[in-house]
Design a protein around this motif. Structure first.
Motif, PDB file in Angstrom:
ATOM      1  N   ARG A 235      28.529   4.546  41.153  1.00  0.00           N
ATOM      2  CA  ARG A 235      29.460   3.678  40.438  1.00  0.00           C
ATOM      3  C   ARG A 235      30.131   4.441  39.310  1.00  0.00           C
ATOM      4  NH1 ARG A 235      27.413  -2.513  40.059  1.00  0.00           N
ATOM      5  NH2 ARG A 235      27.245  -2.864  42.295  1.00  0.00           N
ATOM      6  N   TYR A 236      31.414   4.131  39.096  1.00  0.00           N
ATOM      7  CA  TYR A 236      32.230   4.803  38.077  1.00  0.00           C
ATOM      8  C   TYR A 236      32.990   3.741  37.287  1.00  0.00           C
ATOM      9  CZ  TYR A 236      35.910   7.816  36.083  1.00  0.00           C
ATOM     10  OH  TYR A 236      36.780   8.463  35.231  1.00  0.00           O
ATOM     11  N   HIS A 237      32.620   3.575  36.012  1.00  0.00           N
ATOM     12  CA  HIS A 237      33.282   2.642  35.088  1.00  0.00           C
ATOM     13  C   HIS A 237      33.265   1.207  35.623  1.00  0.00           C
ATOM     14  CE1 HIS A 237      35.395   5.666  32.293  1.00  0.00           C
ATOM     15  NE2 HIS A 237      34.539   6.342  33.053  1.00  0.00           N
ATOM     16  N   VAL A 238      32.126   0.795  36.124  1.00  0.00           N
ATOM     17  CA  VAL A 238      31.951  -0.536  36.712  1.00  0.00           C
ATOM     18  C   VAL A 238      31.405  -1.497  35.653  1.00  0.00           C
ATOM     19  CG1 VAL A 238      30.661  -1.845  38.452  1.00  0.00           C
ATOM     20  CG2 VAL A 238      31.583   0.409  39.021  1.00  0.00           C
ATOM     21  N   PRO A 239      31.877  -2.757  35.615  1.00  0.00           N
ATOM     22  CA  PRO A 239      31.256  -3.740  34.720  1.00  0.00           C
ATOM     23  C   PRO A 239      29.744  -3.794  34.927  1.00  0.00           C
ATOM     24  CG  PRO A 239      33.281  -4.632  35.643  1.00  0.00           C
ATOM     25  CD  PRO A 239      33.034  -3.324  36.345  1.00  0.00           C
ATOM     26  N   PHE A 240      29.010  -3.793  33.823  1.00  0.00           N
ATOM     27  CA  PHE A 240      27.563  -3.539  33.888  1.00  0.00           C
ATOM     28  C   PHE A 240      26.793  -4.555  34.705  1.00  0.00           C
ATOM     29  CE2 PHE A 240      27.535  -6.767  30.668  1.00  0.00           C
ATOM     30  CZ  PHE A 240      26.259  -7.288  30.642  1.00  0.00           C
ATOM     31  N   ASP A 241      27.314  -5.801  34.831  1.00  0.00           N
ATOM     32  CA  ASP A 241      26.565  -6.866  35.501  1.00  0.00           C
ATOM     33  C   ASP A 241      26.987  -7.076  36.946  1.00  0.00           C
ATOM     34  OD1 ASP A 241      29.071  -7.792  34.302  1.00  0.00           O
ATOM     35  OD2 ASP A 241      28.509  -9.758  35.091  1.00  0.00           O
ATOM     36  N   LEU A 242      27.948  -6.323  37.447  1.00  0.00           N
ATOM     37  CA  LEU A 242      28.459  -6.564  38.797  1.00  0.00           C
ATOM     38  C   LEU A 242      27.362  -6.365  39.837  1.00  0.00           C
ATOM     39  CD1 LEU A 242      30.989  -7.107  40.571  1.00  0.00           C
ATOM     40  CD2 LEU A 242      31.241  -4.629  40.759  1.00  0.00           C
ATOM     41  N   GLY A 243      27.132  -7.388  40.658  1.00  0.00           N
ATOM     42  CA  GLY A 243      26.161  -7.287  41.739  1.00  0.00           C
ATOM     43  C   GLY A 243      24.753  -7.686  41.386  1.00  0.00           C
ATOM     44  N   TRP A 244      24.510  -8.074  40.138  1.00  0.00           N
ATOM     45  CA  TRP A 244      23.167  -8.459  39.728  1.00  0.00           C
ATOM     46  C   TRP A 244      23.048  -9.976  39.600  1.00  0.00           C
ATOM     47  CZ3 TRP A 244      19.479  -4.781  39.722  1.00  0.00           C
ATOM     48  CH2 TRP A 244      19.924  -3.451  39.750  1.00  0.00           C
ATOM     49  N   GLU A 245      21.823 -10.465  39.607  1.00  0.00           N
ATOM     50  CA  GLU A 245      21.581 -11.900  39.619  1.00  0.00           C
ATOM     51  C   GLU A 245      21.526 -12.480  38.201  1.00  0.00           C
ATOM     52  OE1 GLU A 245      21.623 -13.559  42.259  1.00  0.00           O
ATOM     53  OE2 GLU A 245      21.176 -12.146  43.873  1.00  0.00           O
ATOM     54  N   ASN A 246      21.616 -13.820  38.112  1.00  0.00           N
ATOM     55  CA  ASN A 246      21.548 -14.480  36.816  1.00  0.00           C
ATOM     56  C   ASN A 246      20.208 -14.253  36.118  1.00  0.00           C
ATOM     57  OD1 ASN A 246      24.128 -15.544  37.060  1.00  0.00           O
ATOM     58  ND2 ASN A 246      23.423 -17.435  38.034  1.00  0.00           N
ATOM     59  N   TYR A 247      19.152 -14.014  36.910  1.00  0.00           N
ATOM     60  CA  TYR A 247      17.823 -13.832  36.317  1.00  0.00           C
ATOM     61  C   TYR A 247      17.496 -12.365  36.028  1.00  0.00           C
ATOM     62  CZ  TYR A 247      16.915 -13.224  41.338  1.00  0.00           C
ATOM     63  OH  TYR A 247      16.975 -12.824  42.651  1.00  0.00           O
ATOM     64  N   THR A 248      18.402 -11.451  36.338  1.00  0.00           N
ATOM     65  CA  THR A 248      18.180 -10.041  35.989  1.00  0.00           C
ATOM     66  C   THR A 248      18.024  -9.892  34.480  1.00  0.00           C
ATOM     67  OG1 THR A 248      19.521  -9.304  37.872  1.00  0.00           O
ATOM     68  CG2 THR A 248      19.150  -7.706  36.098  1.00  0.00           C
ATOM     69  N   GLN A 249      17.031  -9.107  34.082  1.00  0.00           N
ATOM     70  CA  GLN A 249      16.836  -8.800  32.661  1.00  0.00           C
ATOM     71  C   GLN A 249      17.459  -7.443  32.359  1.00  0.00           C
ATOM     72  OE1 GLN A 249      15.092 -10.627  30.161  1.00  0.00           O
ATOM     73  NE2 GLN A 249      15.068 -12.340  31.617  1.00  0.00           N
TER      74      GLN A 249
END
Length: 257
Positions: A235-249
């Motif tokens: 990944r290059y300059h990707v929004p940090f939360d893209l692809g992760w779940e609501n419960y990700t810490q």
């Protein structure tokens, strides 16, 4: 892949980020022919999974018996010979972001280091390189516990949980914020969290108290939220939360200058 995006109520021009993945085959020669033993690739738009095993600490490191101690030796409190070079760390992360659109080095990893993609994941190895490479990276001094030598990284160099423990125990890093997306972006303490995060810092992604992934913060978007680079997937300059779940810490780790 190049992806262009903008906020629905944004004020700035559209931004772009890059994604990349590799198709891995393990082959075996039998009777003069090659047979496929294993085949896999990851979806670069869905980095997480309920059954993630690629970044588990137990799967990443296989040293020879007796060659590595699990003890995390503290870094001496005397002044370091080198300070952390954030600008070089971010430049390293951009240059060696691999197959993602936007990356340098002809979309290749740094050949100085072993590629752990097919044997458990390369995210922590990459984060260690970014902050610790003495020539092009951030230049933090290697230690007995956290080092790369003889073609292999130590457990703290390549294992997610051991790397996080080393950073915090050694004093190389400190947690400046943690929680789910809602907690760190919309919670009452959110403004104070993001003011403490800089390019060259790290994010640990956690499920059920286990660290599944590491990424390097390389910038911020128009709302002040991190953009990241990482390996496996690239990944290059990707929004940090893209692809992760609501419960990700998310654990935001500031690398101490």
């Amino acid at each position: 892949m190049k992806v262009t995006y903008s906020y629905a109520q944004g004020s700035e021009a559209p931004a772009a980020f890059g994604l990349g993945t590799r198709h891995v085959l393990t082959l075996k020669r039998e009777n003069g022919q090659l047979r496929v033993l294993k085949e896999w690739y990851l979806d670069p738009l869905e980095i997480d999974s309920d059954d993630v095993s690629l970044h588990r600490s137990s799967f990443l490191w296989n040293p020879k018996p007796g060659t590595e101690s699990l003890k995390l030796d503290p870094v001496p409190k005397s002044p370091r010979k080198k300070r952390y070079n954030r600008q070089k760390a971010v430049a390293y992360a951009d240059k060696y972001a691999g197959s993602a659109w936007g990356a340098g080095n002809d979309n290749r990893y740094n050949p100085k280091y072993r590629d752990y993609t097919g044997i458990g994941g390369d995210c922590t190895n990459f984060a260690s390189q970014v902050i610790g490479d003495p020539d092009e990276g951030g230049g933090l001094p290697m230690t007995h516990a956290w080092r790369y030598s003889s073609g292999n990284g130590s457990r703290a160099w390549v294992s997610t949980d051991a790397f996080k423990s080393f950073l915090l125990y050694s004093g190389y890093g400190k947690v400046v914020g943690s929680g789910t997306f809602d907690q760190i972006v919309r919670g009452p303490s959110a403004p104070g969290i993001w003011s403490k995060v800089q390019p060259g810092d790290l994010i640990a992604y956690m499920y059920k108290n286990d660290v599944d992934h590491f990424a390097v913060i390389v910038g911020k978007d128009e709302r002040g939220l991190p953009l990241i680079n990482c390996h496996t997937t690239d990944r290059y300059h990707v929004p940090f939360d893209l692809g992760w779940e609501n419960y990700t810490q998310y654990v935001l780790i500031h690398i101490v200058d």
